[in-house]
Design an enzyme around this catalytic site. Sequence first.
Site, short mmCIF file in Angstrom:
data_model
loop_
_atom_site.label_atom_id
_atom_site.label_comp_id
_atom_site.label_asym_id
_atom_site.label_seq_id
_atom_site.Cartn_x
_atom_site.Cartn_y
_atom_site.Cartn_z
N ASP A 79 27.26 45.77 40.02
CA ASP A 79 27.35 44.41 39.45
C ASP A 79 25.96 44.05 38.95
O ASP A 79 24.97 44.75 39.25
CB ASP A 79 27.85 43.42 40.53
CG ASP A 79 28.14 42.03 39.96
OD1 ASP A 79 28.23 41.89 38.72
OD2 ASP A 79 28.27 41.08 40.76
N ARG A 119 42.75 41.50 35.96
CA ARG A 119 42.52 40.12 36.39
C ARG A 119 43.74 39.27 36.03
O ARG A 119 44.20 38.44 36.81
CB ARG A 119 41.27 39.54 35.69
CG ARG A 119 39.95 40.18 36.06
CD ARG A 119 39.57 39.85 37.49
NE ARG A 119 39.50 38.42 37.72
CZ ARG A 119 38.46 37.62 37.41
NH1 ARG A 119 37.38 38.14 36.89
NH2 ARG A 119 38.49 36.33 37.67
#
Length: 308
Positions: free
Chosen positions: A225, A294
Amino acid sequence: MTHFLDIHKTDPTALRAIVDQAMVTKNARKGLSKATPDADQPLVGHMVALIFEKPSTRTRVSFDVGVRQMGGETMVLSGTDMQLGHGETIADTARVLSRYVDMIMIRTFDESVLLEMAEYADVPVINGLTDRTHPCQIMADVMTYEEHRGPIKGKKVVWCGDGNNVCASFLHAAAQFEFDLTFTGPAQLDPEDAFIGLARKAGSRIQIERDPDVAVQGADLVVADTWVSMHDSQSTKERRHNMLRSYQVNETLMKQAKPDALFMHCLPAHREEEVTSAVMDGAQSVIFDEAENRLHAQKAIMRHCLGK
Ligand code: CP
Ligand code: NVA
C-alpha cells in the site's frame, strides 16, 4: 441495526456469506453492461448517503454503481459541504440523516466519527475507510484471492511496508477467515499491538519479520500500500520514504514468494515507490480484479446490512 464497521465486529459466518454472495452476483452479471440493473433488485425504494471527508475514486464509484445496479439511489456528500464540517455534532447529523436515507456509508479521518455515527443513526452505517481501518477493501481482497486461488484459509499473506489502516483490516480478516499474516516493515510503522493480538488470539500465525526477503518466503499473497496515507502529514513523506524504501515490492522480491503467489494493492498506487510497474502490470498482479471486486463485495455488504 446491522452496521458494517469492521471485519472483527462481523460474525465469521456472515463474512463468509458476504464473500459467497459477492461471487454469485458477480457471476450473474457476466456479459451485462454496467448500467444494466441486476436481475434481483433488493434496493428498490432505498436511498443511500455516501459521505466523503477524504478523496476517493474506487469507493465512491463502486458504491454509487452498486446501489444503482440493485435498484436504489445515492447521494454523494462531501464532509466539508455539510454542516458536519462546520460544527454540527456527529450525533445530530446521524439522527437527521436517518430521517432521509436508508443507509449511510462514510469515509472519515478519526474512527470516533464513524462510531458515533453508528451509535446515533437509526439506519445501517458502513465504514468506507478511517485512519485506522478499511474493511470493505479487505472483503474485496479476500474475494479476489479466492476467485483466483480458492480458499484463503491457511494461506500465508505478507504485508510489505506501513502497518496502516488497510493492514489493520487484513489482520482482522486473518482472524476471521483463518489465514496467516506476516508483516514486514520498519519497527516504527508496525501495526497496532491490539490488531496483532486479536488475530493471534483467534489462532492466526502473525509474524513480524524485518527482512522482506525472509518474510516473503512461502507467501501465497504479497500486498503493498502507499507509504504515505491520506491521514499522514505530507511533512513526514521524506522520513517515511527513507524508512520504507527497502520494502518496495519488485520482481526480485516477488521471485522469492511461491511461484503462484498473487500480488495485491488497494490502489491508488505510487508506481516505482511501494511497488514497481513490472509487478503491478505483471502476471501475478490481480490489482484490477481487486478494484472491480469492491463493487461486488460492497453490494453483498449492503444486502447484509439491510437483511436482504
Ligand atoms: N482503495 C480505495 O479505497 O480507493 P479510493 O481511495 O479511490 O476509494
Ligand atoms: N492507506 C491508504 C489507503 C487508500 C485507499 C490511505 O488511507 O490513504
